[in-house]
Write an enzyme that holds these catalytic residues in place. Structure first.
Site, PDB file in Angstrom:
ATOM      1  CB  CYS A   1      -0.946   0.013   1.307  1.00 44.75           C
ATOM      2  SG  CYS A   1       0.084   0.376   2.704  1.00 44.75           S
TER       3      CYS A   1
ATOM      4  CG  PHE B   1       8.716  -5.599   4.887  1.00 45.51           C
ATOM      5  CD1 PHE B   1       8.493  -5.377   6.133  1.00 45.51           C
ATOM      6  CD2 PHE B   1       9.578  -6.339   4.197  1.00 45.51           C
ATOM      7  CE1 PHE B   1       9.316  -6.218   6.951  1.00 45.51           C
ATOM      8  CE2 PHE B   1      10.453  -7.060   5.165  1.00 45.51           C
ATOM      9  CZ  PHE B   1      10.153  -7.045   6.408  1.00 45.51           C
TER      10      PHE B   1
ATOM     11  CG  LEU C   1       3.240  -7.826  -2.016  1.00 44.75           C
ATOM     12  CD1 LEU C   1       3.789  -8.910  -1.525  1.00 44.75           C
ATOM     13  CD2 LEU C   1       3.713  -6.583  -1.034  1.00 44.75           C
TER      14      LEU C   1
ATOM     15  CE1 TYR D   1       3.966  -1.950 -19.381  1.00 50.30           C
ATOM     16  CE2 TYR D   1       6.043  -3.293 -19.596  1.00 50.30           C
ATOM     17  CZ  TYR D   1       5.100  -2.286 -20.029  1.00 50.30           C
ATOM     18  OH  TYR D   1       5.702  -1.407 -20.776  1.00 50.30           O
TER      19      TYR D   1
ATOM     20  CE1 TYR E   1       8.215  -6.341 -16.283  1.00 52.05           C
ATOM     21  CE2 TYR E   1       6.571  -7.577 -17.301  1.00 52.05           C
ATOM     22  CZ  TYR E   1       7.045  -7.044 -16.433  1.00 52.05           C
ATOM     23  OH  TYR E   1       6.355  -6.906 -15.244  1.00 52.05           O
TER      24      TYR E   1
ATOM     25  CB  THR F   1       6.880   2.439  -9.330  1.00 50.69           C
ATOM     26  OG1 THR F   1       7.338   1.137  -9.891  1.00 50.69           O
ATOM     27  CG2 THR F   1       5.454   2.790  -9.944  1.00 50.69           C
TER      28      THR F   1
END
Ligand code: NAD
Length: 412
Positions: free
Chosen positions: A56, A81, A151, A237, A247, A289
């Site tokens: 979150c 975490f 996560l 993704y 990927y 991110t």
């Protein structure tokens, strides 16, 4: 203390408390505006009132929690975490959670945050307790309406065996070599990676695959927290074909395939029996991110993608993606029946539709081929990429004085 960013190999190893708090608070304001009217639709009964977000504190998970709380007025429980601050600043998520809780309290929203390893049985048990407490405080039945699993972790300790698995970001079957862009100075390089071993593939699936999502659903069901209204989401993704060697067809792609396998199993086991409404894997857009910046192709590809999408008025950040996910996919009017949620042929929700449009990808590919070190700042949105990266750690946030002393006692 005065805090400046410390960046090594696409990893920022520190954070700025005030920058994180201001950035998260701004995202909350943005959500209130973007979701205005969310609570008042005729379908209000179907909107989520009790929401659990695992992961979150940053990226897609933070936006998912913010949009649920400040858009729909939901009571939220978040799990992440984080390293708390001591004499040194904590991780960015520590301050994002703090900002979230402060703003939730101001708005009279119930919010509980569990700090612990989401892969462990202990954190799952603690979360079940926190969900019951949150429901009680909000005067709601202890049944989760929306469970978001967001996560991104490099390691996972399997609670059954105690073995710690490490993920690897590698191609499968053949070596990978590709142009990379150093986001801090705009220089190019080449990233190479040898094909993953069978162990590396298995370990990556263990960390980023669907097993832990299934364990969460099992734990929530044992805790009596699921209902036929519960919707479950996990993010993935896919990306354009030229990224597939590292990927989609690499170790991380294998893990994401397993996430989709888990989704089918969850639906077979829980949705078919009416124990939950439905579970979906939602395909999101590439964004900057803390997790994505370390993927070799990302700085160059995303800098080109942002330039093209911004020029065409199609750019979205984490929050805009989640607002569109909630309002147009998961909870549009008439969405009480999960079968009405728009999905692709594999049952996935698609929010990467604009990113993967032919005209966007053609323009991005042209840019990726033509760009040089001399024109990289003009031809791509490297500046935007770098900004988003720094902002994810509380740096480069407008209005924050980075020459001012930071007093950590203001952030507890
Ligand atoms: P992020 O790094 O911004 O956030 C990850 C979250 O996971 C943080 O809240 C962190 O605290 C939490 N976390 C990590 N390990 C944990 C642990 N052991 N216990 C509890 N919490 C833990 O990541 P993100 O980019 O938002 O990624 C979230 C999901 O979205 C991932 O599944 C990712 O693959 C997917 N996704 C990301 C992108 C992208 O471009 N960023 C695109 C599509 C899908």
């Amino acid at each position: 203390m005065i805090i400046k960013p410390m960046v090594r190999n696409s990893i920022c190893i520190n954070s700025h408390p005030e920058g994180c708090v201001v950035s998260a608070t701004r995202q909350i304001e943005q959500a209130k505006k973007a979701m205005a009217g969310g609570k008042a639709t005729p379908e209000a009964a179907e909107l989520p009132k009790l929401v659990l977000v695992v992961g979150c504190s940053a990226g897609y998970g933070l936006s998912s929690r913010i949009a649920a709380a400040f858009g729909y007025g939901a009571a939220t429980v978040g799990v992440s975490f984080e390293k708390a601050q001591d004499k040194k600043p904590g991780t960015p998520g520590f301050y994002n959670n703090l900002a979230f809780e402060r703003e939730a309290a101001k708005s009279g929203l119930v919010a509980k945050t569990v700090n612990g390893d989401a892969f462990s049985d202990e954190t799952k048990a603690e979360t079940i307790k926190a969900v019951r407490e949150a429901a009680d405080k909000a005067g709601l039945p202890a049944k989760i309406d929306l469970f978001v699993y967001s996560l991104a972790s490099p390691v996972r300790t399997d609670p059954k065996t105690g073995i710690q698995h490490k993920s690897a970001l590698k191609p499968i079957g053949a070596p990978f070599s590709g142009k990379t862009l150093n986001m801090m100075d705009g220089t190019f390089g080449t990233a190479t990676a040898e094909p993953a071993s069978d162990d590396e593939i298995a370990n990556t699936v263990k960390v980023m695959g669907g097993e832990d999502w299934e364990l969460w659903i099992g734990a929530l069901e044992s805790g009596g927290l699921l209902s036929p209204k519960t919707r479950a989401l996990a993010y993935t993704y896919i990306g354009p074909e030229h990224s597939w060697p590292i990927y989609k067809n690499g170790t991380i792609g294998r893990a994401k395939e397993d996430l989709e396998r888990a989704c089918r199993d969850i639906n077979g086991r829980y949705a078919a029996g009416g124990k939950i409404g439905w579970a979906w894997v939602s395909v999101q857009k590439a964004l900057v991110t803390r997790a994505s910046a370390v993927i070799p192709i990302i700085p160059l590809y995303v800098s080109c993608l942002f330039k093209v999408m911004k020029e065409r008025g199609l750019h979205e950040g984490c929050l805009e993606q989640i607002v569109r996910l909630y309002r147009e996919r998961l909870y549009p009017e008439g969405s009480a029946d999960p079968a009405k949620v728009a999905v692709d042929e594999a049952g996935r929700i698609r929010l990467d539709d604009w990113e993967l449009r032919d005209d966007i990808q053609e323009a991005v590919c042209k840019k990726m081929e033509a760009v040089t070190e001399d024109n990289v700042f003009a031809e791509t949105d490297l500046a935007g990429f770098k900004h988003d990266f720094l902002e994810a750690h509380g740096f480069d946030v407008e209005g924050v004085d980075y020459d001012a002393e930071v007093d950590l006692s203001n952030y507890q």
